[in-house]
Design a protein around this motif. Structure first.
Motif, short mmCIF file in Angstrom:
data_model
loop_
_atom_site.label_atom_id
_atom_site.label_comp_id
_atom_site.label_asym_id
_atom_site.label_seq_id
_atom_site.Cartn_x
_atom_site.Cartn_y
_atom_site.Cartn_z
N MET A 1 39.97 31.30 42.84
CA MET A 1 39.95 32.49 42.15
C MET A 1 41.64 33.15 42.10
O MET A 1 42.14 32.99 43.09
CB MET A 1 39.15 33.67 42.71
CG MET A 1 39.24 35.02 42.22
SD MET A 1 37.97 36.00 43.00
CE MET A 1 38.86 37.61 42.78
N ALA A 2 42.02 33.51 40.96
CA ALA A 2 43.45 34.02 40.78
C ALA A 2 43.26 35.65 40.55
O ALA A 2 42.38 35.99 39.93
CB ALA A 2 44.26 33.42 39.80
N LEU A 3 43.97 36.24 41.19
CA LEU A 3 44.41 37.87 41.12
C LEU A 3 45.12 38.01 39.66
O LEU A 3 46.27 37.43 39.66
CB LEU A 3 45.08 38.52 42.17
CG LEU A 3 45.38 39.74 42.12
CD1 LEU A 3 44.01 40.57 42.13
CD2 LEU A 3 46.10 40.48 43.16
N GLY A 40 47.92 53.46 33.60
CA GLY A 40 48.32 52.69 32.34
C GLY A 40 47.45 51.61 32.25
O GLY A 40 47.96 50.70 31.33
N PHE A 41 46.69 51.06 33.09
CA PHE A 41 46.14 49.86 32.91
C PHE A 41 45.20 49.86 31.97
O PHE A 41 44.46 50.83 31.60
CB PHE A 41 45.25 49.22 34.13
CG PHE A 41 44.70 47.88 34.20
CD1 PHE A 41 45.62 46.95 34.07
CD2 PHE A 41 43.14 47.95 33.76
CE1 PHE A 41 44.80 45.59 33.98
CE2 PHE A 41 42.72 46.52 33.49
CZ PHE A 41 43.38 45.35 33.55
N ASP A 42 45.10 49.15 30.60
CA ASP A 42 44.25 49.22 29.49
C ASP A 42 43.16 48.04 29.86
O ASP A 42 43.21 46.80 29.45
CB ASP A 42 45.12 48.83 28.47
CG ASP A 42 44.19 49.11 27.11
OD1 ASP A 42 42.93 49.11 27.17
OD2 ASP A 42 44.74 49.08 26.04
N GLN A 46 42.19 43.98 28.47
CA GLN A 46 42.14 42.88 29.57
C GLN A 46 40.88 43.01 30.39
O GLN A 46 40.79 43.47 31.65
CB GLN A 46 43.31 42.88 30.79
CG GLN A 46 44.77 42.51 30.05
CD GLN A 46 45.72 42.80 31.01
OE1 GLN A 46 46.02 44.11 31.58
NE2 GLN A 46 46.29 41.86 31.73
N PRO A 47 39.55 43.00 29.47
CA PRO A 47 38.39 43.25 30.16
C PRO A 47 37.95 42.39 31.39
O PRO A 47 37.56 42.77 32.37
CB PRO A 47 37.40 42.96 28.99
CG PRO A 47 38.22 42.08 27.89
CD PRO A 47 39.80 42.44 28.16
N ALA A 48 38.50 41.14 31.32
CA ALA A 48 38.10 40.17 32.38
C ALA A 48 38.87 40.62 33.62
O ALA A 48 38.22 40.72 34.85
CB ALA A 48 38.24 38.71 32.24
N GLU A 49 40.06 40.77 33.52
CA GLU A 49 41.12 41.28 34.64
C GLU A 49 40.60 42.60 35.07
O GLU A 49 40.61 42.98 36.37
CB GLU A 49 42.47 41.26 33.81
CG GLU A 49 43.17 39.95 33.70
CD GLU A 49 42.77 39.44 32.27
OE1 GLU A 49 41.94 40.04 31.62
OE2 GLU A 49 43.56 38.53 32.09
N TRP A 50 39.89 43.57 34.41
CA TRP A 50 39.52 44.88 34.73
C TRP A 50 38.69 44.53 35.80
O TRP A 50 38.66 45.27 36.88
CB TRP A 50 39.14 45.66 33.63
CG TRP A 50 38.42 46.61 34.04
CD1 TRP A 50 36.90 47.11 33.57
CD2 TRP A 50 38.85 47.97 34.62
NE1 TRP A 50 36.88 48.39 33.98
CE2 TRP A 50 37.81 49.06 34.50
CE3 TRP A 50 40.07 48.17 35.08
CZ2 TRP A 50 37.85 50.13 35.19
CZ3 TRP A 50 40.20 49.70 35.71
CH2 TRP A 50 39.20 50.56 35.68
N GLU A 51 37.57 43.80 35.68
CA GLU A 51 36.45 43.52 36.47
C GLU A 51 37.05 43.03 37.88
O GLU A 51 36.60 43.49 38.93
CB GLU A 51 35.46 42.78 35.86
CG GLU A 51 34.73 43.64 34.86
CD GLU A 51 34.07 44.81 35.18
OE1 GLU A 51 33.55 44.85 36.44
OE2 GLU A 51 33.87 46.00 34.46
N THR A 52 37.97 42.13 37.66
CA THR A 52 38.49 41.71 39.09
C THR A 52 39.40 42.65 39.84
O THR A 52 39.17 42.82 40.99
CB THR A 52 39.43 40.50 38.78
OG1 THR A 52 38.50 39.52 37.82
CG2 THR A 52 39.82 39.56 39.99
N LEU A 53 40.16 43.17 39.12
CA LEU A 53 41.20 44.16 39.89
C LEU A 53 40.65 45.36 40.26
O LEU A 53 40.89 45.72 41.46
CB LEU A 53 42.32 44.43 39.00
CG LEU A 53 43.21 43.31 38.37
CD1 LEU A 53 44.26 43.87 37.16
CD2 LEU A 53 44.04 43.14 39.62
N ARG A 54 39.61 46.16 39.67
CA ARG A 54 38.84 46.99 40.19
C ARG A 54 38.30 46.86 41.39
O ARG A 54 38.11 47.74 42.42
CB ARG A 54 38.33 47.88 39.32
CG ARG A 54 36.93 47.38 38.61
CD ARG A 54 36.34 47.85 37.44
NE ARG A 54 35.10 47.51 37.10
CZ ARG A 54 34.01 48.57 37.70
NH1 ARG A 54 34.52 49.74 38.32
NH2 ARG A 54 32.82 48.23 37.60
N VAL A 55 37.57 45.66 41.63
CA VAL A 55 37.01 45.16 43.00
C VAL A 55 37.99 44.83 43.89
O VAL A 55 38.00 45.00 45.20
CB VAL A 55 35.92 43.96 42.41
CG1 VAL A 55 35.29 43.79 43.88
CG2 VAL A 55 35.04 44.61 41.70
#
Length: 112
Positions: A1-3, A40-42, A46-55
């Motif tokens: 998995m990559a951040l 400012g994260f949109d 970046q919907p896939a990134e959003w799910e990963t980053l917020r967790v």
């Protein structure tokens, strides 16, 4: 998995606030996703990134403001370049004997 990588401006605002603003630090610890939106994260871009980053950004306790400020450059590099995380399967072959394979020796090198 990559951040996933953050945009440079988002990463800088995030690190700046984590190293200076007690209110933002508390908000980040309570809800990293909302804190990302605040800097400012949109998530629509970046919907896939959003799910990963917020967790992945969930923390129990943050480093001190001083420690984050001192490591600002390194943290920004990590947040903007994306980090790969590969977990080795160290338990592969459960129940069997684990033997490290040695590289085959070169017969020409032995003759020399």
């Amino acid at each position: 998995m990559a951040l996933p990588a953050l945009e440079i401006g988002v990463a800088r605002r995030l690190v700046d606030l984590l190293s200076t603003d007690d209110g933002f630090r508390a908000a980040f610890t309570a809800n990293p996703g909302e804190a990302l939106l605040a800097v400012g994260f949109d998530p629509q871009r970046q919907p896939a990134e959003w799910e990963t980053l917020r967790v992945c950004f969930a923390v129990r306790a943050l480093a001190s403001k001083e420690v984050i400020a001192a490591a600002r450059h390194e943290i920004n590099l990590m947040l903007t370049s994306g980090l790969g995380q590969l977990v080795p399967a160290l338990d592969a072959g459960l129940g069997g004997v684990h033997v490290l394979k040695q590289p085959a020796s070169d017969p020409k090198a032995q003759a020399a």
